[in-house]
Design a protein around this motif. Sequence first.
Motif, PDB file in Angstrom:
ATOM      1  N   MET A   1      65.058  38.954  -2.397  1.00 62.56           N
ATOM      2  CA  MET A   1      66.067  39.797  -1.839  1.00 62.56           C
ATOM      3  C   MET A   1      65.396  40.942  -0.258  1.00 62.56           C
ATOM      4  SD  MET A   1      69.152  43.234  -2.980  1.00 62.56           S
ATOM      5  CE  MET A   1      67.519  43.619  -3.641  1.00 62.56           C
ATOM      6  N   LYS A   2      65.307  40.598   0.624  1.00 60.68           N
ATOM      7  CA  LYS A   2      65.233  42.401   1.485  1.00 60.68           C
ATOM      8  C   LYS A   2      66.153  43.223   1.591  1.00 60.68           C
ATOM      9  CE  LYS A   2      62.821  38.703   4.183  1.00 60.68           C
ATOM     10  NZ  LYS A   2      62.459  38.259   5.743  1.00 60.68           N
ATOM     11  N   HIS A   3      65.185  44.713   1.463  1.00 60.25           N
ATOM     12  CA  HIS A   3      66.427  46.022   1.561  1.00 60.25           C
ATOM     13  C   HIS A   3      65.056  46.733   2.218  1.00 60.25           C
ATOM     14  CE1 HIS A   3      67.473  49.850   0.046  1.00 60.25           C
ATOM     15  NE2 HIS A   3      68.332  49.190  -0.135  1.00 60.25           N
ATOM     16  N   PHE A   4      65.926  47.478   3.482  1.00 58.18           N
ATOM     17  CA  PHE A   4      65.517  48.280   4.015  1.00 58.18           C
ATOM     18  C   PHE A   4      67.103  50.336   3.991  1.00 58.18           C
ATOM     19  CE2 PHE A   4      65.541  44.178   6.104  1.00 58.18           C
ATOM     20  CZ  PHE A   4      64.235  44.322   6.394  1.00 58.18           C
ATOM     21  N   GLN A   5      66.234  50.439   4.613  1.00 56.60           N
ATOM     22  CA  GLN A   5      66.305  52.004   4.617  1.00 56.60           C
ATOM     23  C   GLN A   5      66.567  52.421   5.865  1.00 56.60           C
ATOM     24  OE1 GLN A   5      68.117  53.991   1.498  1.00 56.60           O
ATOM     25  NE2 GLN A   5      68.746  55.456   2.598  1.00 56.60           N
ATOM     26  N   THR A   6      67.559  53.321   6.226  1.00 58.57           N
ATOM     27  CA  THR A   6      67.496  53.832   7.725  1.00 58.57           C
ATOM     28  C   THR A   6      68.389  55.300   7.897  1.00 58.57           C
ATOM     29  OG1 THR A   6      67.400  53.944  10.179  1.00 58.57           O
ATOM     30  CG2 THR A   6      68.835  52.184   8.629  1.00 58.57           C
ATOM     31  N   ASP A   7      68.603  55.820   8.820  1.00 54.21           N
ATOM     32  CA  ASP A   7      69.457  56.667   9.250  1.00 54.21           C
ATOM     33  C   ASP A   7      70.773  55.767   9.836  1.00 54.21           C
ATOM     34  OD1 ASP A   7      67.501  58.717   8.355  1.00 54.21           O
ATOM     35  OD2 ASP A   7      66.960  58.771  10.692  1.00 54.21           O
ATOM     36  N   VAL A   8      71.155  54.781  10.803  1.00 54.06           N
ATOM     37  CA  VAL A   8      72.184  54.599  11.242  1.00 54.06           C
ATOM     38  C   VAL A   8      72.162  52.755  11.118  1.00 54.06           C
ATOM     39  CG1 VAL A   8      73.483  54.164  12.994  1.00 54.06           C
ATOM     40  CG2 VAL A   8      72.151  56.524  12.667  1.00 54.06           C
ATOM     41  N   ILE A   9      72.684  52.579  11.018  1.00 56.12           N
ATOM     42  CA  ILE A   9      73.130  50.631  11.169  1.00 56.12           C
ATOM     43  C   ILE A   9      73.898  50.412  11.855  1.00 56.12           C
ATOM     44  CG2 ILE A   9      73.630  48.569   9.662  1.00 56.12           C
ATOM     45  CD1 ILE A   9      72.733  50.090   7.306  1.00 56.12           C
ATOM     46  N   VAL A  10      73.591  49.311  13.322  1.00 58.08           N
ATOM     47  CA  VAL A  10      74.539  49.493  14.003  1.00 58.08           C
ATOM     48  C   VAL A  10      74.489  47.384  13.400  1.00 58.08           C
ATOM     49  CG1 VAL A  10      74.950  48.799  16.334  1.00 58.08           C
ATOM     50  CG2 VAL A  10      73.698  51.226  15.389  1.00 58.08           C
ATOM     51  N   ILE A  11      75.925  47.292  13.312  1.00 57.03           N
ATOM     52  CA  ILE A  11      76.000  46.214  13.507  1.00 57.03           C
ATOM     53  C   ILE A  11      76.646  45.280  14.819  1.00 57.03           C
ATOM     54  CG2 ILE A  11      77.666  44.098  12.008  1.00 57.03           C
ATOM     55  CD1 ILE A  11      77.488  47.576  11.180  1.00 57.03           C
ATOM     56  N   GLY A  12      75.625  44.127  15.295  1.00 57.09           N
ATOM     57  CA  GLY A  12      76.374  43.983  16.720  1.00 57.09           C
ATOM     58  C   GLY A  12      74.313  44.697  17.719  1.00 57.09           C
ATOM     59  N   ARG A 146      68.870  37.225  13.423  1.00 59.09           N
ATOM     60  CA  ARG A 146      69.323  36.143  12.971  1.00 59.09           C
ATOM     61  C   ARG A 146      69.966  36.637  11.902  1.00 59.09           C
ATOM     62  NH1 ARG A 146      71.476  32.020  14.054  1.00 59.09           N
ATOM     63  NH2 ARG A 146      70.032  30.296  12.159  1.00 59.09           N
ATOM     64  N   VAL A 147      70.912  37.755  11.305  1.00 56.64           N
ATOM     65  CA  VAL A 147      71.382  38.739  10.261  1.00 56.64           C
ATOM     66  C   VAL A 147      72.673  38.373  10.363  1.00 56.64           C
ATOM     67  CG1 VAL A 147      70.975  40.157   8.834  1.00 56.64           C
ATOM     68  CG2 VAL A 147      69.009  39.602   9.827  1.00 56.64           C
ATOM     69  N   GLN A 148      73.720  38.064   9.708  1.00 58.14           N
ATOM     70  CA  GLN A 148      75.205  37.735   9.735  1.00 58.14           C
ATOM     71  C   GLN A 148      75.039  39.131   8.406  1.00 58.14           C
ATOM     72  OE1 GLN A 148      76.877  34.783  10.269  1.00 58.14           O
ATOM     73  NE2 GLN A 148      78.818  34.967   8.833  1.00 58.14           N
ATOM     74  N   PHE A 149      76.406  39.820   9.434  1.00 55.59           N
ATOM     75  CA  PHE A 149      77.104  41.367   8.237  1.00 55.59           C
ATOM     76  C   PHE A 149      77.922  40.562   7.102  1.00 55.59           C
ATOM     77  CE2 PHE A 149      80.811  43.582   8.173  1.00 55.59           C
ATOM     78  CZ  PHE A 149      80.815  44.317   7.262  1.00 55.59           C
ATOM     79  N   ASP A 167      68.295  31.730   9.182  1.00 55.48           N
ATOM     80  CA  ASP A 167      67.259  31.171   8.684  1.00 55.48           C
ATOM     81  C   ASP A 167      67.196  30.541   6.726  1.00 55.48           C
ATOM     82  OD1 ASP A 167      66.902  30.434  11.642  1.00 55.48           O
ATOM     83  OD2 ASP A 167      65.585  32.315  11.819  1.00 55.48           O
ATOM     84  N   ASP A 168      67.379  30.880   6.385  1.00 55.53           N
ATOM     85  CA  ASP A 168      66.984  31.263   5.251  1.00 55.53           C
ATOM     86  C   ASP A 168      68.304  31.086   4.465  1.00 55.53           C
ATOM     87  OD1 ASP A 168      66.783  33.676   4.457  1.00 55.53           O
ATOM     88  OD2 ASP A 168      64.506  33.202   4.590  1.00 55.53           O
ATOM     89  N   ASP A 169      69.174  31.500   4.090  1.00 54.04           N
ATOM     90  CA  ASP A 169      70.400  32.102   3.900  1.00 54.04           C
ATOM     91  C   ASP A 169      69.744  33.596   2.417  1.00 54.04           C
ATOM     92  OD1 ASP A 169      72.774  32.316   3.441  1.00 54.04           O
ATOM     93  OD2 ASP A 169      72.464  30.753   1.290  1.00 54.04           O
ATOM     94  N   SER A 170      69.118  33.721   3.016  1.00 51.02           N
ATOM     95  CA  SER A 170      68.096  34.930   1.920  1.00 51.02           C
ATOM     96  C   SER A 170      69.101  36.536   1.917  1.00 51.02           C
ATOM     97  CB  SER A 170      67.302  35.932   1.935  1.00 51.02           C
ATOM     98  OG  SER A 170      66.532  35.946   3.421  1.00 51.02           O
ATOM     99  N   VAL A 171      69.418  37.225   1.085  1.00 50.06           N
ATOM    100  CA  VAL A 171      70.507  38.189   1.137  1.00 50.06           C
ATOM    101  C   VAL A 171      69.368  39.840   1.666  1.00 50.06           C
ATOM    102  CG1 VAL A 171      71.293  40.088  -0.850  1.00 50.06           C
ATOM    103  CG2 VAL A 171      71.275  37.544  -0.761  1.00 50.06           C
ATOM    104  N   VAL A 172      70.415  40.611   2.231  1.00 44.97           N
ATOM    105  CA  VAL A 172      69.819  41.594   2.992  1.00 44.97           C
ATOM    106  C   VAL A 172      70.320  42.109   2.589  1.00 44.97           C
ATOM    107  CG1 VAL A 172      68.623  42.380   5.488  1.00 44.97           C
ATOM    108  CG2 VAL A 172      68.256  39.951   4.764  1.00 44.97           C
ATOM    109  N   HIS A 173      70.280  43.985   2.294  1.00 46.14           N
ATOM    110  CA  HIS A 173      70.292  44.675   1.837  1.00 46.14           C
ATOM    111  C   HIS A 173      70.620  45.996   2.718  1.00 46.14           C
ATOM    112  CE1 HIS A 173      72.264  43.446  -2.372  1.00 46.14           C
ATOM    113  NE2 HIS A 173      72.270  42.623  -1.680  1.00 46.14           N
TER     114      HIS A 173
END
Length: 553
Positions: A1-12, A146-149, A167-173
């Motif tokens: 699993m990959k985890h990221f931290q930011t101020d704002v997430i934009v989907i799209g 290649r990241v799907q919400f 691409d590999d179905d890995s989890v992204v938070h």
Amino acid sequence: MKHFQTDVIVIGGGPVGLTLAMSLAQQVINVIVIEMRQRGEPPSVKCNHVAARSMEIFRRLGVAHALRNAGLPEDYPNDVAYRTTMLGQELTRIHIPCRRDRYTATDGPDTWWPTPEPPHRINQLFLEPILFAHAEATPGVTILNRVQFDRLAQDDNGVTIFAHQLDDDSVVHISATYAVGCDGGKSQVRRQMGGRLVGTAVVQRVQSTYIRAPSLLKQLQTPPAWANFSLNPRRSGNVYAIDGRETWLVHNYLRSSEADFDAVDRDWAIRAILGVMPDFEYEVLSKEDWFGRRLIADKFRQERVFLCGDAAHIWVPYAGYGMNAGLADAENLAWLLAAHLNGWASVNILRAYERERQPITEQVSHFVMNHAHAMAQQRAAVPPEIEDDSAAGEAARQTLGKATYELNVQQYCAAGLNFGYFYDQSPLIDYATVPADGKPAPPYSMGTFTPTTTPGCRTPHFWLADGRSLYDSVRHCYTLLRFDSAITVAPLLDAAAQYGVPMQLLDITPSSATAIYQHKLLLSRPDWHIAWRGNTAPADPSALIDLLRGCAA
């Protein structure tokens, strides 16, 4: 699993999402954009027009020049031509300068516009890669392709996006303070918010076909044009020039009686619109059948999650105001989010987004729907003698040409939609100086507007004495325009500084260019809308600053 931290997430990561990300980053807000497509994967062949207001946004972001130099060849006419078929007799033409002459031409119906950036005709095929490259190179912007919400969760501390790598179905938070759904008309973010689209589900049905036809251009009997409408009793449609050489986007407008896309033979319709024989050769590059709609989301926000662009509103793309309305959403939301995240504005400032943008999109949606109906009525009423080589045929062409020009010049030179709209329900604007009759601003139509300095309206553009655009001086801060340097404004500037509100003073020497400015002081917001005006500094500057910070929202 990959985890990221930011101020704002934009989907799209389409034009709206990329513009929002760049605008936030320019205001020192870190952004992560997630996009399902591969890096460099071309977008759909849609959106052929960037409005003047949108080009002003791109000018601020530093990408307008690159966009202006892309798309059609520099000398290719940006005209809108109406003919009996694309290769048939011309009925009328709306003259719009080619991009080479866009800053200097003075003889078109939109060349007088009060803007440093005229509109630009460019298909999304060319637009989006330039925006992507600019966003990717912008400090503070991270793009994850290649990241799907999948879903989101939010609480008092923030919002988390749960997604996966295609691409590999890995989890992204991804954890952030706020999230924005720029994920189109089928928005999963909107559904997660419990939002729904309200309005007219079907205004129009259109068969669209992207073709390559290398011999078409040289067969034209009249000068080429960016948009080429065909009006005849058999089949009416439109052909957009994509590369100005051999690629074209053909729109076949189905009649009200044609409820089934398959009821109309695509090849026959294309040939009828083009006016070519059965042996004419062309290649289908892609095709899409779509509905023109008028749908507005019942909410643009749920706590820490917002909607922008087609996720918030869908309508028939007349007047070029599908994507362009989304870009206006992005510009509006970006400065509000940045104001709060940068610490100088109350969280309540974010309430202004829905209260400002939702009424505007409702207004624009009705303009374009009504225009769609008017165009459909005109197509249905094309007289049978329109192609006849006779006096009756010539008279029919003259009559239809005149009516067609008058109906459509307001769409393709939409001054009102660019410069006339105003915010009359904002919690961030001081309406104390609106006219005594209570009207917040002069009315506007799709094609007309009245310049004004009424609070809530666009700050009228003019060129400064040193040749710069006013908008190049009004950056991501409040700008106090002072037309009489003898007026003391220090208490207002001091109150802004006390609360950390970015505010600059710009002294202007009155001239004929500034005649519209009847008040000696005017406060322009970061998005170039007017927040306040007066002839003396406010008696209670702290109260005005609290209003600007969203404390009263």
